[in-house]
Write a protein that holds these residues in place. Structure first.
Motif, PDB file in Angstrom:
ATOM      1  N   PRO A  50       7.241 -13.041  11.529  1.00  0.00           N
ATOM      2  CA  PRO A  50       6.421 -11.996  10.893  1.00  0.00           C
ATOM      3  C   PRO A  50       5.997 -12.380   9.479  1.00  0.00           C
ATOM      4  O   PRO A  50       6.785 -12.928   8.707  1.00  0.00           O
ATOM      5  CB  PRO A  50       7.339 -10.772  10.866  1.00  0.00           C
ATOM      6  N   LEU A  51       4.747 -12.115   9.175  1.00  0.00           N
ATOM      7  CA  LEU A  51       4.194 -12.401   7.856  1.00  0.00           C
ATOM      8  C   LEU A  51       4.253 -11.194   6.934  1.00  0.00           C
ATOM      9  O   LEU A  51       4.158 -11.342   5.717  1.00  0.00           O
ATOM     10  CB  LEU A  51       2.739 -12.853   7.991  1.00  0.00           C
ATOM     11  N   ALA A  52       4.342 -10.017   7.519  1.00  0.00           N
ATOM     12  CA  ALA A  52       4.284  -8.782   6.742  1.00  0.00           C
ATOM     13  C   ALA A  52       5.101  -7.712   7.448  1.00  0.00           C
ATOM     14  O   ALA A  52       5.576  -7.908   8.576  1.00  0.00           O
ATOM     15  CB  ALA A  52       2.834  -8.330   6.575  1.00  0.00           C
ATOM     16  N   HIS A  53       5.231  -6.580   6.763  1.00  0.00           N
ATOM     17  CA  HIS A  53       5.955  -5.424   7.293  1.00  0.00           C
ATOM     18  C   HIS A  53       5.123  -4.186   6.982  1.00  0.00           C
ATOM     19  O   HIS A  53       4.299  -4.207   6.062  1.00  0.00           O
ATOM     20  CB  HIS A  53       7.327  -5.302   6.633  1.00  0.00           C
ATOM     21  N   ALA A  54       5.371  -3.132   7.723  1.00  0.00           N
ATOM     22  CA  ALA A  54       4.644  -1.895   7.464  1.00  0.00           C
ATOM     23  C   ALA A  54       5.579  -0.705   7.615  1.00  0.00           C
ATOM     24  O   ALA A  54       6.457  -0.691   8.476  1.00  0.00           O
ATOM     25  CB  ALA A  54       3.456  -1.753   8.409  1.00  0.00           C
ATOM     26  N   ILE A  55       5.352   0.264   6.765  1.00  0.00           N
ATOM     27  CA  ILE A  55       6.006   1.567   6.845  1.00  0.00           C
ATOM     28  C   ILE A  55       4.903   2.559   7.160  1.00  0.00           C
ATOM     29  O   ILE A  55       3.805   2.487   6.594  1.00  0.00           O
ATOM     30  CB  ILE A  55       6.675   1.946   5.510  1.00  0.00           C
ATOM     31  N   VAL A  56       5.181   3.483   8.060  1.00  0.00           N
ATOM     32  CA  VAL A  56       4.184   4.488   8.412  1.00  0.00           C
ATOM     33  C   VAL A  56       4.720   5.880   8.103  1.00  0.00           C
ATOM     34  O   VAL A  56       5.922   6.115   8.105  1.00  0.00           O
ATOM     35  CB  VAL A  56       3.760   4.395   9.901  1.00  0.00           C
ATOM     36  N   ALA A  57       3.780   6.770   7.814  1.00  0.00           N
ATOM     37  CA  ALA A  57       4.078   8.191   7.627  1.00  0.00           C
ATOM     38  C   ALA A  57       3.468   8.920   8.815  1.00  0.00           C
ATOM     39  O   ALA A  57       2.335   8.618   9.214  1.00  0.00           O
ATOM     40  CB  ALA A  57       3.478   8.700   6.326  1.00  0.00           C
ATOM     41  N   GLU A  58       4.194   9.874   9.367  1.00  0.00           N
ATOM     42  CA  GLU A  58       3.689  10.573  10.542  1.00  0.00           C
ATOM     43  C   GLU A  58       4.173  12.012  10.590  1.00  0.00           C
ATOM     44  O   GLU A  58       5.178  12.370   9.988  1.00  0.00           O
ATOM     45  CB  GLU A  58       4.106   9.844  11.821  1.00  0.00           C
ATOM     46  N   ASP A  59       3.401  12.812  11.292  1.00  0.00           N
ATOM     47  CA  ASP A  59       3.876  14.091  11.814  1.00  0.00           C
ATOM     48  C   ASP A  59       3.664  13.963  13.319  1.00  0.00           C
ATOM     49  O   ASP A  59       4.391  13.235  13.973  1.00  0.00           O
ATOM     50  CB  ASP A  59       3.242  15.317  11.150  1.00  0.00           C
ATOM     51  N   GLU A  60       2.634  14.561  13.891  1.00  0.00           N
ATOM     52  CA  GLU A  60       2.332  14.310  15.299  1.00  0.00           C
ATOM     53  C   GLU A  60       1.507  13.036  15.467  1.00  0.00           C
ATOM     54  O   GLU A  60       1.347  12.533  16.568  1.00  0.00           O
ATOM     55  CB  GLU A  60       1.566  15.487  15.931  1.00  0.00           C
ATOM     56  N   GLU A  61       0.941  12.534  14.377  1.00  0.00           N
ATOM     57  CA  GLU A  61       0.138  11.312  14.391  1.00  0.00           C
ATOM     58  C   GLU A  61       0.424  10.530  13.125  1.00  0.00           C
ATOM     59  O   GLU A  61       1.038  11.047  12.192  1.00  0.00           O
ATOM     60  CB  GLU A  61      -1.350  11.648  14.475  1.00  0.00           C
ATOM     61  N   LEU A  62      -0.057   9.283  13.073  1.00  0.00           N
ATOM     62  CA  LEU A  62       0.104   8.512  11.847  1.00  0.00           C
ATOM     63  C   LEU A  62      -0.825   9.068  10.785  1.00  0.00           C
ATOM     64  O   LEU A  62      -2.014   9.273  11.024  1.00  0.00           O
ATOM     65  CB  LEU A  62      -0.203   7.036  12.084  1.00  0.00           C
ATOM     66  N   VAL A  88      -3.552   6.718   2.846  1.00  0.00           N
ATOM     67  CA  VAL A  88      -3.217   8.006   3.438  1.00  0.00           C
ATOM     68  C   VAL A  88      -4.539   8.657   3.842  1.00  0.00           C
ATOM     69  O   VAL A  88      -5.493   8.671   3.062  1.00  0.00           O
ATOM     70  CB  VAL A  88      -2.451   8.908   2.439  1.00  0.00           C
ATOM     71  N   LYS A  89      -4.584   9.157   5.060  1.00  0.00           N
ATOM     72  CA  LYS A  89      -5.801   9.816   5.535  1.00  0.00           C
ATOM     73  C   LYS A  89      -6.210  10.908   4.548  1.00  0.00           C
ATOM     74  O   LYS A  89      -5.354  11.637   4.035  1.00  0.00           O
ATOM     75  CB  LYS A  89      -5.575  10.451   6.910  1.00  0.00           C
ATOM     76  N   PRO A  90      -7.499  11.042   4.282  1.00  0.00           N
ATOM     77  CA  PRO A  90      -7.945  12.047   3.307  1.00  0.00           C
ATOM     78  C   PRO A  90      -7.422  13.454   3.597  1.00  0.00           C
ATOM     79  O   PRO A  90      -7.011  14.166   2.674  1.00  0.00           O
ATOM     80  CB  PRO A  90      -9.470  11.987   3.405  1.00  0.00           C
ATOM     81  N   GLU A  91      -7.410  13.845   4.860  1.00  0.00           N
ATOM     82  CA  GLU A  91      -6.956  15.193   5.194  1.00  0.00           C
ATOM     83  C   GLU A  91      -5.449  15.378   5.023  1.00  0.00           C
ATOM     84  O   GLU A  91      -4.952  16.512   5.040  1.00  0.00           O
ATOM     85  CB  GLU A  91      -7.371  15.559   6.629  1.00  0.00           C
ATOM     86  N   ALA A  92      -4.711  14.288   4.833  1.00  0.00           N
ATOM     87  CA  ALA A  92      -3.257  14.368   4.649  1.00  0.00           C
ATOM     88  C   ALA A  92      -2.841  14.183   3.189  1.00  0.00           C
ATOM     89  O   ALA A  92      -1.656  14.257   2.875  1.00  0.00           O
ATOM     90  CB  ALA A  92      -2.568  13.330   5.526  1.00  0.00           C
ATOM     91  N   ARG A  93      -3.798  13.954   2.316  1.00  0.00           N
ATOM     92  CA  ARG A  93      -3.472  13.733   0.905  1.00  0.00           C
ATOM     93  C   ARG A  93      -2.994  15.029   0.249  1.00  0.00           C
ATOM     94  O   ARG A  93      -3.320  16.119   0.695  1.00  0.00           O
ATOM     95  CB  ARG A  93      -4.680  13.161   0.173  1.00  0.00           C
ATOM     96  N   GLY A  94      -2.213  14.875  -0.803  1.00  0.00           N
ATOM     97  CA  GLY A  94      -1.678  16.036  -1.506  1.00  0.00           C
ATOM     98  C   GLY A  94      -0.355  16.524  -0.935  1.00  0.00           C
ATOM     99  O   GLY A  94       0.193  17.518  -1.407  1.00  0.00           O
ATOM    100  N   ARG A  95       0.170  15.826   0.050  1.00  0.00           N
ATOM    101  CA  ARG A  95       1.438  16.216   0.678  1.00  0.00           C
ATOM    102  C   ARG A  95       2.596  15.347   0.208  1.00  0.00           C
ATOM    103  O   ARG A  95       3.715  15.495   0.690  1.00  0.00           O
ATOM    104  CB  ARG A  95       1.310  16.134   2.204  1.00  0.00           C
TER     105      ARG A  95
END
Length: 164
Positions: A50-62, A88-95
């Motif tokens: 692996p060259l990189a790693h990723a962390i994701v934020a989710e509720d019902e979707e990423l 961060v998706k625009p609609e998920a910002r501010g959380r």
């Protein structure tokens, strides 16, 4: 209590993370700049080396992601974490998702005994700059990033002086 969770990306997230990379490119005014494919991302994150790693934020979707890799400082003699992309998706910002992703990376840097966590931001992205400064990040105004790519990279490689 946050209404989302953070976790390491898994192979099943490949397509969704790639979609977020495309969304980031649109936000950064470069909608046609992404050449990466899902198989390329999968290999980079989950391949034999692996060259990189990723962390994701989710509720019902990423909702967002942070993609990072290990760097090294000859001055400190220690590894660092270089954050390649944070989105961060625009609609998920501010959380608090962006802050949580950065906190997670900072904690990972501490666990790994890294000397630093660093990234870059486009100079016109005032909301991101203000956000990063609010977290204690400092701009490195005296440094200018350079890049060689495409035909210039091939031309430079042809100038190689053999060593060894």
């Amino acid at each position: 209590m946050p209404d989302f969770t953070l976790r390491d990306a898994t192979p099943a997230d490949t397509d969704a993370v790639l979609a977020l990379v495309h969304d980031l490119a649109v936000y950064e005014r470069a909608p046609n700049a992404v050449d990466m494919t899902a198989p390329m991302l999968h290999a980079a994150l989950f391949g034999d080396k692996p060259l990189a790693h990723a962390i994701v934020a989710e509720d019902e979707e990423l909702l967002g992601f942070a993609l990072y890799f290990t760097s090294f400082s000859t001055w400190t003699g220690k590894a660092g974490i270089y954050l390649e992309d944070l989105f961060v998706k625009p609609e998920a910002r501010g959380r608090g998702i962006g802050k949580a992703l950065l906190q997670s990376l900072a904690a990972e840097a501490i666990r790994r005994d890294c000397a630093r966590l660093e990234w870059q931001v486009l100079d016109w992205n005032e909301p991101a700059i203000a956000f990063y400064k609010s977290l204690g990040a400092e701009p490195l105004d005296e440094w200018t990033r350079y890049r060689v790519k495409g035909e210039a990279l091939k031309a430079l490689a042809k100038q190689e002086t053999k060593h060894g």
